[in-house]
Motif scaffolding. Sequence first.
Motif, mmCIF file in Angstrom:
data_model
loop_
_atom_site.group_PDB
_atom_site.id
_atom_site.type_symbol
_atom_site.label_atom_id
_atom_site.label_comp_id
_atom_site.label_asym_id
_atom_site.label_seq_id
_atom_site.Cartn_x
_atom_site.Cartn_y
_atom_site.Cartn_z
ATOM 1 N N MET A 48 0.973 -1.175 -0.169
ATOM 2 C CA MET A 48 0.041 0.101 0.197
ATOM 3 C C MET A 48 0.918 1.249 0.102
ATOM 4 N N GLY A 49 2.023 1.231 0.890
ATOM 5 C CA GLY A 49 2.931 2.455 0.909
ATOM 6 C C GLY A 49 3.524 2.561 -0.674
ATOM 7 N N ARG A 50 3.799 1.399 -1.167
ATOM 8 C CA ARG A 50 4.593 1.317 -2.538
ATOM 9 C C ARG A 50 3.489 2.109 -3.810
ATOM 10 N N LEU A 51 2.352 1.816 -3.453
ATOM 11 C CA LEU A 51 1.233 2.378 -4.390
ATOM 12 C C LEU A 51 1.173 3.909 -4.296
ATOM 13 N N VAL A 52 1.171 4.362 -2.912
ATOM 14 C CA VAL A 52 1.056 5.832 -2.743
ATOM 15 C C VAL A 52 2.427 6.586 -2.957
ATOM 16 N N GLN A 53 3.459 5.792 -3.095
ATOM 17 C CA GLN A 53 4.557 6.317 -3.633
ATOM 18 C C GLN A 53 4.646 6.607 -5.027
ATOM 19 N N GLN A 54 4.109 5.579 -5.705
ATOM 20 C CA GLN A 54 4.389 5.609 -7.101
ATOM 21 C C GLN A 54 3.320 6.965 -7.575
ATOM 22 N N GLU A 55 2.043 7.120 -6.974
ATOM 23 C CA GLU A 55 1.066 8.064 -7.034
ATOM 24 C C GLU A 55 1.757 9.565 -6.704
ATOM 25 N N LEU A 56 2.778 9.458 -5.854
ATOM 26 C CA LEU A 56 3.259 10.538 -5.347
ATOM 27 C C LEU A 56 4.336 11.142 -6.532
ATOM 28 N N ASN A 57 5.008 10.137 -6.913
ATOM 29 C CA ASN A 57 6.070 10.290 -8.099
ATOM 30 C C ASN A 57 5.024 10.904 -9.249
ATOM 31 N N LEU A 74 -0.718 13.583 -0.484
ATOM 32 C CA LEU A 74 -0.366 12.476 -0.794
ATOM 33 C C LEU A 74 1.137 12.281 -0.010
ATOM 34 N N ARG A 75 2.029 13.442 0.128
ATOM 35 C CA ARG A 75 3.199 13.442 0.773
ATOM 36 C C ARG A 75 3.010 12.956 2.293
ATOM 37 N N GLU A 76 1.933 13.629 3.113
ATOM 38 C CA GLU A 76 1.705 13.153 4.479
ATOM 39 C C GLU A 76 1.211 11.734 4.429
ATOM 40 N N ARG A 77 0.447 11.350 3.687
ATOM 41 C CA ARG A 77 0.076 10.164 3.683
ATOM 42 C C ARG A 77 1.102 9.062 3.627
ATOM 43 N N TYR A 78 2.168 9.214 2.622
ATOM 44 C CA TYR A 78 3.108 8.623 2.488
ATOM 45 C C TYR A 78 4.261 8.427 3.708
ATOM 46 N N LEU A 79 4.390 9.841 4.244
ATOM 47 C CA LEU A 79 5.106 9.524 5.339
ATOM 48 C C LEU A 79 4.633 8.854 6.660
ATOM 49 N N LEU A 81 2.772 6.305 6.202
ATOM 50 C CA LEU A 81 3.025 4.998 6.068
ATOM 51 C C LEU A 81 4.120 4.361 6.226
ATOM 52 N N LEU A 82 5.271 5.364 5.888
ATOM 53 C CA LEU A 82 6.697 4.818 6.067
ATOM 54 C C LEU A 82 6.948 4.650 7.635
ATOM 55 N N LYS A 83 6.419 5.633 8.583
ATOM 56 C CA LYS A 83 6.689 5.437 9.778
ATOM 57 C C LYS A 83 6.108 4.368 10.478
ATOM 58 N N ASP A 84 4.950 3.931 9.881
ATOM 59 C CA ASP A 84 3.839 2.955 10.691
ATOM 60 C C ASP A 84 4.145 1.664 10.164
ATOM 61 N N HIS A 85 4.466 1.489 8.970
ATOM 62 C CA HIS A 85 4.143 0.118 8.203
ATOM 63 C C HIS A 85 5.565 -0.292 7.723
ATOM 64 N N ARG A 86 5.972 -1.333 8.550
ATOM 65 C CA ARG A 86 7.378 -1.886 8.043
ATOM 66 C C ARG A 86 7.261 -3.353 8.197
ATOM 67 N N ILE A 87 8.369 -3.961 7.575
ATOM 68 C CA ILE A 87 8.122 -5.516 7.736
ATOM 69 C C ILE A 87 9.072 -5.822 8.856
ATOM 70 N N ARG A 88 8.333 -6.361 10.061
ATOM 71 C CA ARG A 88 9.095 -6.533 11.185
ATOM 72 C C ARG A 88 9.130 -8.095 11.498
ATOM 73 N N GLY A 89 8.523 -8.948 10.995
ATOM 74 C CA GLY A 89 8.333 -10.185 11.203
ATOM 75 C C GLY A 89 7.386 -10.573 12.112
ATOM 76 N N TYR A 90 7.417 -11.929 12.513
ATOM 77 C CA TYR A 90 6.642 -12.197 13.508
ATOM 78 C C TYR A 90 7.045 -12.709 14.672
ATOM 79 N N MET A 91 8.326 -12.641 14.960
ATOM 80 C CA MET A 91 8.787 -13.413 16.261
ATOM 81 C C MET A 91 8.601 -12.306 17.369
ATOM 82 N N PHE A 92 8.592 -11.163 17.317
ATOM 83 C CA PHE A 92 8.442 -10.153 18.337
ATOM 84 C C PHE A 92 6.920 -10.504 18.862
ATOM 85 N N GLN A 93 5.997 -10.388 18.039
ATOM 86 C CA GLN A 93 4.617 -10.775 18.465
ATOM 87 C C GLN A 93 4.293 -12.110 19.109
ATOM 88 N N GLN A 94 5.185 -13.042 18.703
ATOM 89 C CA GLN A 94 4.989 -14.425 18.890
ATOM 90 C C GLN A 94 5.680 -14.534 20.527
#
Length: 101
Positions: A48-57, A74-79, A81-94
């Motif tokens: 979803m962040g990648r799609l917003v980045q493409q629209e911003l470009n 779009l810039r605010e939405r992208y920023l 998404l960058l702050k909140d959504h990253r690949i963190r894996g499942y180990m911390f939650q597990q």
Amino acid sequence: MPTPESEAFLAKKPTVPASFDGVDYDDNKRLKQAQDAVIREQWVHVMMGRLVQQELNKCYYREGVNHLEKCGALRERYLQLLKDHRIRGYMFQQENYVTKK
């Protein structure tokens, strides 16, 4: 009208929520499904962040020197998404899941 989901897609679709709530850690099959669901959910947010980045470009290119005014939402939405959504894996939650007894 939405596209109907194929049988192959439905077979791979996770059947557990993207959390470890109620997962028995001794049941390896359900544990693996929960891990996959968590990773899938994280990838959805990244894409979803990648799609917003493409629209911003596109907006930057289309608006030229006026991009600061026209592409602000779009810039605010992208920023955000960058702050909140990253690949963190499942180990911390597990590992930090607290069971209620």
